[in-house]
Design a protein around this motif. Structure first.
Motif, short mmCIF file in Angstrom:
data_model
loop_
_atom_site.label_atom_id
_atom_site.label_comp_id
_atom_site.label_asym_id
_atom_site.label_seq_id
_atom_site.Cartn_x
_atom_site.Cartn_y
_atom_site.Cartn_z
N LEU A 23 -3.59 0.74 -6.86
CA LEU A 23 -4.44 -0.15 -6.06
C LEU A 23 -3.60 -1.19 -5.34
O LEU A 23 -3.84 -1.50 -4.17
N GLY A 24 -2.58 -1.72 -6.03
CA GLY A 24 -1.71 -2.70 -5.41
C GLY A 24 -0.96 -2.12 -4.23
O GLY A 24 -0.86 -2.73 -3.16
N TYR A 25 -0.44 -0.91 -4.41
CA TYR A 25 0.26 -0.24 -3.31
C TYR A 25 -0.66 -0.07 -2.11
O TYR A 25 -0.32 -0.35 -0.97
N THR A 26 -1.85 0.43 -2.40
CA THR A 26 -2.75 0.82 -1.33
C THR A 26 -3.28 -0.40 -0.58
O THR A 26 -3.41 -0.39 0.64
N MET A 27 -3.55 -1.50 -1.33
CA MET A 27 -4.06 -2.70 -0.66
C MET A 27 -3.01 -3.31 0.24
O MET A 27 -3.28 -3.69 1.38
N VAL A 28 -1.78 -3.40 -0.27
CA VAL A 28 -0.71 -3.95 0.54
C VAL A 28 -0.46 -3.06 1.75
O VAL A 28 -0.28 -3.53 2.87
N TYR A 29 -0.48 -1.75 1.50
CA TYR A 29 -0.27 -0.85 2.63
C TYR A 29 -1.36 -1.03 3.67
O TYR A 29 -1.12 -0.99 4.87
N GLY A 30 -2.59 -1.22 3.18
CA GLY A 30 -3.71 -1.40 4.09
C GLY A 30 -3.50 -2.56 5.05
O GLY A 30 -3.72 -2.41 6.25
N VAL A 31 -3.05 -3.70 4.53
CA VAL A 31 -2.93 -4.87 5.41
C VAL A 31 -1.59 -4.93 6.14
O VAL A 31 -1.52 -5.40 7.26
N LEU A 32 -0.53 -4.47 5.51
CA LEU A 32 0.80 -4.64 6.12
C LEU A 32 1.45 -3.35 6.57
O LEU A 32 2.49 -3.37 7.22
#
Lengths: 310, 338, 256
Positions: A23-32
């Motif tokens: 989830l952390g990977y995907t959320m960060v990837y989503g915004v940045l």
């Protein structure tokens, strides 16, 4: 059948941890649009914090319903701060640079955390066992017919599964129902337009990092109780979780959960069912599945295919 | 367009060209010089420094070959150590099984370098073709997966027929045949091949694929060909570097070819400046030497190493040389009269 | 037999008919316009012709041979070059390198020659460089020869894109909104430039453009698209009179 059921429980329990990190990977990837390679090490720091807190708490002999929340919340808070600092110091100055640059910086941060904690003055390279807060024992047991071993679920499995699902539900509530969550979705949809709509991009990105890091901390503490704590523990776990995120379609929050659970299941099922001598290949199988999925669906299971406009 | 005469006209631009035979002759001369230097170094140089030099040579091959894939063609690969492993094991396993004697050593070693390179190139096709439709991070993660699969497989295989592979214990006591001359000959060939390839009419499309695939195709560039070519050539030289490294220490450990190794090579490419061949060479040397320079710091060594890396990226994100080459002046063509 | 012949061309995007029953011909030396409101399907036509999209119906023939199903690079090598609506230069490469990539397909020597720096290689390198410089001189871009293409201003970027397309030695050149974002003076320069291209390079020019003054003053024939349908074909004068065209651009008069 009961072996299958047992593997299913084990797989889900391991997969839930992958999902939390993913989830952390995907959320960060989503915004940045950044693969935050340091995320696996934030998970490790979560485990270390949990370990240190547990060591402090064990002397107090407080009841479990006080100790456990303090350990989990403490590790979450610590990692949230760490996530904020990493983003603020290392990624923010590079936001308008090519993405590869930020990626290498992320690798640098990852190396920094690993080597910092390997330093004997800080933590040391040797694996340490978490102080025993409670005995890990099967609490749910379904007797199998014909005298075979019963299908069991340990209290730790139960805790990790419940915790993971509660957190995932909380996260989806946050993303789908709050104003901040709306801002987060807007930013991951299109940064510049979101900025024009008056969204404070910097703050949204900070919150994303803090949330992701806090989730990784939970995964870290769970794994610390299940296995042990050591500075390099984030490396393999981090890669697997990242693979899980890609499998599910990076940038997609349900995708990360699905990918994580799938990853855990594939791994345990293969470990259980591959013929003797070949179970060592189960680690490769996870990547094999990933490559296969990507070849059929280049943007992962739940990722949106992006057609380039010409 | 301006109303007055344009300030530049086509006849103003001329390039001084050195004839090809002269450059080729100079390169051959350099090979001879390398041979003599190698003779002298093998005898007189402190083994510690010789070892360091050889590691730099191998790092140069790895960095420059990955630069062709990552920096020049823009195909983000995180599996370069996997290609290296293929070459290393082909070289190591064969050499251990049949150690040559006397005059056969250089012949066999040369053959093995080519064989290891070809095996890795075949792996390059195997990775390059199916992953063609993947872009950016998805390609990165698929190549990472490929590299991990290779290490897992190498961990599991104890032997193939009568050939010992070693499994997770690794392969040991491989005859040590790498020396200064072979290493730097391979590095020289790698650099010359990649540089000549990309700085030419035939090879310029490698850059075009990186910049804009759709526009490149609209200009008649067979993007598929160039992407696979980058993987094949890059993997070939990674395989050669693998053979060299296998017979440098005499030991092979599957864990040494994992994702961390691939990342190290990516770091060299980015630190040197993506797309800059001379940058890769420079960074390969710096990143090999840096841990040695920091030895005095003892347990803080790798912490400082990581900090330096972060600082370098923050302060000079385009890498040491950006996408320039060391030998370029600002204008490659000279305006003769102005 | 016309150089480019399009018949019954149609394409769907997820059930939506983006283009239907499109017919068109273009010959060497012609200059033809394609106009229509936003979203009418103009760029879609270009994308089908250059192989970026596959049509669901119809045929595109170049000198009598169908080019449907060929990869974009093949179509370009057969003689169809294009520019893009949103300029797509190789931004990190120099102005000269951008044009040199256009010359790439006419390289006769092989990779071995390239690696050995053979005589044939050196001669061809020199030749292409001189041709590229000459071409860039024609487009008034020599002063920025070695600057990365992305550092050019908008107008020069558009010119460079056209020069790059011409470097592939096309028989047909498709220009997708070359005047977009240009000021009036630049538009006049562009008109002269297009006229010059037609004279000097003897290509068939096909032009998508929103600027009516520009289209009407230089095109010989014009096709008008609206919602994927061809609503008018004819000379500029005929198009200007056509009630359907006026309706498509200005909307239908209020029903009384």
């Amino acid at each position: 059948m009961h072996i299958f059921l047992q593997q299913l429980i084990n797989g889900l329990s391991i997969g839930a941890v992958y999902a939390l990190i993913a989830l952390g990977y995907t959320m960060v990837y989503g915004v940045l649009k950044l693969i935050n390679f340091a995320h696996g090490d934030v998970y490790m720091v979560g485990a270390v914090l949990g370990y240190e807190l547990a060591r402090c708490m064990i002397g107090l002999a407080a009841p479990l319903y006080i100790t456990l929340p303090i350990i989990f919340l403490g590790a979450m808070a610590g990692c949230a701060v760490l996530g904020f600092v990493i983003e603020f110091c290392c990624y923010r100055p590079l936001r308008h640079r090519p993405r590869l640059v930020a990626l290498i910086t992320a690798i640098g941060v990852s190396l920094l955390l690993e080597n910092l904690f390997q330093n004997p003055h800080l933590f040391g390279a040797a694996p340490r066992n978490m102080p025993r807060l409670f005995d890990i024992k099967p609490i749910i047991s379904i007797p199998a017919a014909g005298g075979a071993a019963p299908v069991t679920m340990s209290n730790l499995d139960l805790i990790s599964l419940c915790l993971c699902f509660v957190l995932m539900i909380a996260l989806s509530w946050f993303v789908l129902r709050t104003k901040m969550g709306l801002a987060l979705r807007a930013v991951s949809f299109r940064v510049d337009t979101a900025a024009l709509m008056g969204i404070n991009i910097n703050w949204v990105i900070s919150v994303t990092f803090m949330l992701g890091s806090a989730l990784a901390a939970v995964a870290g503490v769970v794994d610390a109780m299940r296995y042990h704590v050591e500075p390099m523990m984030g490396l393999v776990q981090g890669i697997k979780a990242f693979v899980a995120a890609v499998l599910g379609g990076i940038g997609s929050i349900p995708g990360a959960v699905l990918g994580g659970l799938l990853m855990g299941l594939v791994e345990t099922l293969l470990k259980g069912y591959l013929p003797g001598g070949y179970s060592g290949y189960s680690d490769a199988a996870a990547f094999f599945v990933l490559i296969l999925v990507l070849l059929v669906r280049p943007t992962g299971l739940l990722g949106k295919p992006v057609a380039e406009k010409v | 367009m301006t109303q007055t005469d344009p300030p530049f006209t086509a006849t103003m631009f001329q390039r001084r060209r050195v004839p090809g035979w002269a450059v080729n002759g100079a390169l051959l001369g350099l090979v001879v010089v390398l041979w003599f230097i190698g003779k002298a170094f093998d005898k007189n140089l402190d083994p510690y420094y010789l070892d360091l030099l050889l590691h730099i040579g191998i790092a140069i091959i790895l960095a420059v070959s990955l630069n062709l894939i990552n920096g020049i063609t823009g195909q983000f690969s995180l599996g370069h150590a996997g290609f290296m492993a293929v070459g290393a094991y082909v070289g190591g396993v064969i050499l251990k099984h049949a150690a040559p004697q006397g005059a056969a050593v250089p012949v066999m070693f040369l053959g093995l370098m080519i064989l290891g390179g070809l095996a890795a190139a075949a792996a390059g096709v195997l990775v390059g073709v199916p992953t063609l439709r993947l872009r950016g991070d998805y390609l990165a993660i698929a190549t990472l997966g490929f590299g991990e699969i290779i290490t897992v497989v190498l961990n599991q295989i104890e032997s193939i027929g009568s050939y010992e592979v070693g499994g997770s214990a690794g392969l040991h006591n491989i005859p040590i045949t790498t020396n200064f001359f072979w290493t730097f000959l391979a590095a020289l060939i790698c650099v010359v091949v990649v540089a000549r390839l990309v700085y030419s009419q035939k090879g310029r499309p490698f850059f075009a694929v990186r910049e804009d695939e759709i526009a490149a195709a609209a200009m008649g560039v067979d993007t598929t060909f160039y992407k696979v070519a980058a993987f094949v050539v890059g993997a070939f030289f990674a395989g050669v570097a693998g053979v060299l490294s296998a017979t440098l220490s005499g030991n092979l450990d599957p864990a040494a070819f994992g994702f961390v190794r691939s990342i190290e090579i990516v770091m060299m490419v980015v630190l040197g400046g993506s797309g800059s061949i001379t940058g890769s060479i420079l960074a390969a040397a710096v990143l090999t030497l840096l841990p040695e320079w920091l030895r005095a710091l003892e347990s803080w060594r790798l912490v400082i190493y990581a900090l330096l890396l972060i600082l370098m990226m923050l302060l000079r994100p385009e890498g040491l040389l950006g996408n320039r080459e060391l030998w370029w002046t600002r204008r490659r063509l000279l305006a003769v009269e102005r | 037999m016309p150089l480019l012949e399009i018949s019954h061309l149609g394409i769907d995007f997820g059930g939506l008919r983006a283009l239907s029953d499109f017919h068109f011909t273009l010959d060497q030396g012609e200059l033809v316009g394609l106009i229509g409101p936003n979203g009418a399907g103009k760029t879609t036509v270009f994308n089908i012709v250059t192989g970026v999209y596959q049509p669901d119906a119809g045929d595109v023939r170049l000198a009598g041979k169908s080019i449907v199903g060929l990869k974009p690079f093949r179509i370009n090598r057969l003689g169809v070059a294009r520019t893009f609506q949103n300029v797509r230069l190789f931004g990190g490469l120099s102005v000269l390198d951008n044009v040199l990539i256009g010359f790439n397909q006419s390289v006769a020597h092989g990779f071995v020659g390239t690696l050995l720096r053979s005589h044939a290689h050196q001669i061809e390198e020199h030749l292409h460089e001189q041709q590229a410089i000459e071409l860039l001189g024609t487009f008034d871009l020599l002063d920025r020869l070695h600057d990365p293409a992305r550092t050019l201003a908008y107008g020069p970027q558009r010119r460079l894109e056209i020069a790059r397309a011409l470097a592939t030695r096309p028989k047909i050149l498709l220009l997708d909104e070359p005047a977009a974002g240009m000021n009036p003076q630049e538009k006049i320069d562009l008109m002269n430039l297009i006229a010059m291209i037609r004279r000097k390079f003897s290509v068939g020019l096909w032009l998508i453009e929103h600027d009516m003054k520009l289209v009407m003053s230089i095109c010989q024939r014009i096709t008008v698209l609206d919602h994927g349908e061809t609503i008018a074909v004819g000379s500029p004068a005929e198009i200007q009179e056509n009630p359907k065209v006026i309706e498509a651009y200005l909307g239908s008069p209020e029903p009384a």
